[in-house]
Design a protein around this motif. Structure first.
Motif, PDB file in Angstrom:
ATOM      1  N   ILE A  48       0.828  -1.215   0.000  1.00  4.84           N
ATOM      2  CA  ILE A  48       0.000   0.000   0.000  1.00  4.84           C
ATOM      3  C   ILE A  48       0.865   1.269   0.000  1.00  4.84           C
ATOM      4  O   ILE A  48       0.669   2.135  -0.853  1.00  4.84           O
ATOM      5  CB  ILE A  48      -1.052  -0.017   1.133  1.00  4.84           C
ATOM      6  N   PRO A  49       1.858   1.366   0.922  1.00  2.00           N
ATOM      7  CA  PRO A  49       2.699   2.580   0.876  1.00  2.00           C
ATOM      8  C   PRO A  49       3.411   2.744  -0.469  1.00  2.00           C
ATOM      9  O   PRO A  49       3.553   3.854  -0.983  1.00  2.00           O
ATOM     10  CB  PRO A  49       3.723   2.342   2.000  1.00  2.00           C
ATOM     11  N   GLU A  52       0.985   4.062  -2.893  1.00  2.00           N
ATOM     12  CA  GLU A  52       0.677   5.471  -2.603  1.00  2.00           C
ATOM     13  C   GLU A  52       1.761   6.367  -3.195  1.00  2.00           C
ATOM     14  O   GLU A  52       1.465   7.402  -3.784  1.00  2.00           O
ATOM     15  CB  GLU A  52       0.587   5.695  -1.091  1.00  2.00           C
ATOM     16  N   ARG A  53       3.003   5.919  -3.045  1.00  2.00           N
ATOM     17  CA  ARG A  53       4.104   6.719  -3.603  1.00  2.00           C
ATOM     18  C   ARG A  53       4.003   6.790  -5.120  1.00  2.00           C
ATOM     19  O   ARG A  53       4.365   7.779  -5.734  1.00  2.00           O
ATOM     20  CB  ARG A  53       5.463   6.115  -3.207  1.00  2.00           C
ATOM     21  N   ASN A  55       1.331   6.934  -6.655  1.00  2.00           N
ATOM     22  CA  ASN A  55       0.113   7.683  -6.946  1.00  2.00           C
ATOM     23  C   ASN A  55      -0.957   6.842  -7.648  1.00  2.00           C
ATOM     24  O   ASN A  55      -1.677   7.321  -8.524  1.00  2.00           O
ATOM     25  CB  ASN A  55       0.447   8.945  -7.761  1.00  2.00           C
ATOM     26  N   ARG A  58      -4.658   5.556  -2.692  1.00  2.06           N
ATOM     27  CA  ARG A  58      -4.570   6.541  -1.609  1.00  2.06           C
ATOM     28  C   ARG A  58      -5.469   6.084  -0.469  1.00  2.06           C
ATOM     29  O   ARG A  58      -6.352   5.242  -0.649  1.00  2.06           O
ATOM     30  CB  ARG A  58      -4.970   7.933  -2.103  1.00  2.06           C
ATOM     31  N   ARG A  59      -5.228   6.637   0.708  1.00  2.00           N
ATOM     32  CA  ARG A  59      -6.047   6.298   1.863  1.00  2.00           C
ATOM     33  C   ARG A  59      -7.016   7.420   2.152  1.00  2.00           C
ATOM     34  O   ARG A  59      -6.646   8.586   2.115  1.00  2.00           O
ATOM     35  CB  ARG A  59      -5.160   6.058   3.080  1.00  2.00           C
ATOM     36  N   VAL A  64      -9.054   2.125   1.623  1.00  2.00           N
ATOM     37  CA  VAL A  64      -8.038   2.209   0.571  1.00  2.00           C
ATOM     38  C   VAL A  64      -8.756   2.464  -0.750  1.00  2.00           C
ATOM     39  O   VAL A  64      -9.627   1.693  -1.145  1.00  2.00           O
ATOM     40  CB  VAL A  64      -7.210   0.907   0.475  1.00  2.00           C
ATOM     41  N   THR A  67      -6.541   6.077  -6.981  1.00  2.00           N
ATOM     42  CA  THR A  67      -6.487   7.392  -7.615  1.00  2.00           C
ATOM     43  C   THR A  67      -7.140   7.200  -8.989  1.00  2.00           C
ATOM     44  O   THR A  67      -7.424   6.070  -9.391  1.00  2.00           O
ATOM     45  CB  THR A  67      -5.035   7.850  -7.819  1.00  2.00           C
TER      46      THR A  67
END
Ligand SMILES: [Zn+2]
Ligand SMILES: [Zn+2]
Length: 227
Positions: A48-49, A52-53, A55, A58-59, A64, A67
């Motif tokens: 997940i992280p 997120e990086r 893109n 996102r949380r 969860v 985008t």
């Protein structure tokens, strides 16, 4: 930073695809909280992280989410995998239990631009063999109907005909490697020179003789002008 750039500019890497598929399933099952996802798929703690990086995820509080770009990619991925399952199940008669695993192999054999052709060929199926919805594509919205199958085995091409390889049945892996070494891969334009005593196809400057059982596993979209 380099890693992020790679993910965005390559197709997807394996982890990225896995994470998108998992989040898609979690949303389908109506429980996309971070706790529920990480409990069922522990690798998501790490992914997940990462996503997120990149893109793509996102949380939003506990939830969860995708985008816009993440959703688009996930939709294409799920569509391709589930269409591959239908193809394996209906055309190649692989049991539904066998399709989910085998469909993963298809990312490498089914290029994204032929996905709509496969969908049309299959009659725009709405569900995979497991009963899960297949995200519709452009072709489904336009309800493209073709009278003649878009994709046919090489064995039904006439001698002298030309076609573009759309996919090759992953029945025998060693064989796929051997064909790939000869340049016989999806996307390649070939012409059929003879059918007996063995099949001879021309691909670029190379002529290759293959057994009819191999020819039956190569599916082409005919490109020869209709007579
Ligand atoms: Zn399925
Ligand atoms: Zn369609």
């Amino acid at each position: 930073m380099t890693k992020t750039v790679n993910l965005l500019h390559s197709q997807f890497d394996r982890d990225g695809e896995e994470a998108l598929g998992i989040v898609w399933s979690a949303h389908e099952q109506g429980n996309p909280t971070i706790q529920a996802i990480c409990e069922r798929w522990p690798q998501m703690r790490r992914l997940i992280p990462y996503m997120e990086r990149a893109n793509l995820l996102r949380r939003n509080g506990d939830i969860v989410e995708f985008t816009d770009e993440g959703r688009q990619r996930a939709e294409q991925l799920v569509r391709r995998n589930r269409l591959a399952e239908v193809l394996l199940n209906q055309v190649l008669e692989v049991s539904p239990e066998g399709t989910a695993y085998t469909a993963c192999l298809w990312e490498h054999m089914l290029t994204s631009e032929v996905t709509d052709n496969i969908c049309t060929f299959l009659g725009h199926p709405r569900q995979c063999p497991h009963g899960k919805p297949i995200p519709p594509g452009e072709c489904c919205r336009k309800m493209v109907r073709e009278v003649t199958p878009l994709v046919q085995p090489l064995t039904s091409l006439r001698v002298g005909g030309t076609g573009k390889i759309v996919f090759i049945t992953p029945r025998v892996h060693k064989r796929l490697d051997r064909l790939a070494a000869l340049g016989i891969v999806p996307g390649t334009e070939i012409s059929l020179k003879q059918k007996s005593p063995s099949y001879v196809i021309r691909c670029g400057e190379t002529e290759v003789a293959i057994e009819s059982s191999v020819a039956a596993d190569i599916f082409v979209r005919e490109t020869s002008p209709t007579k």
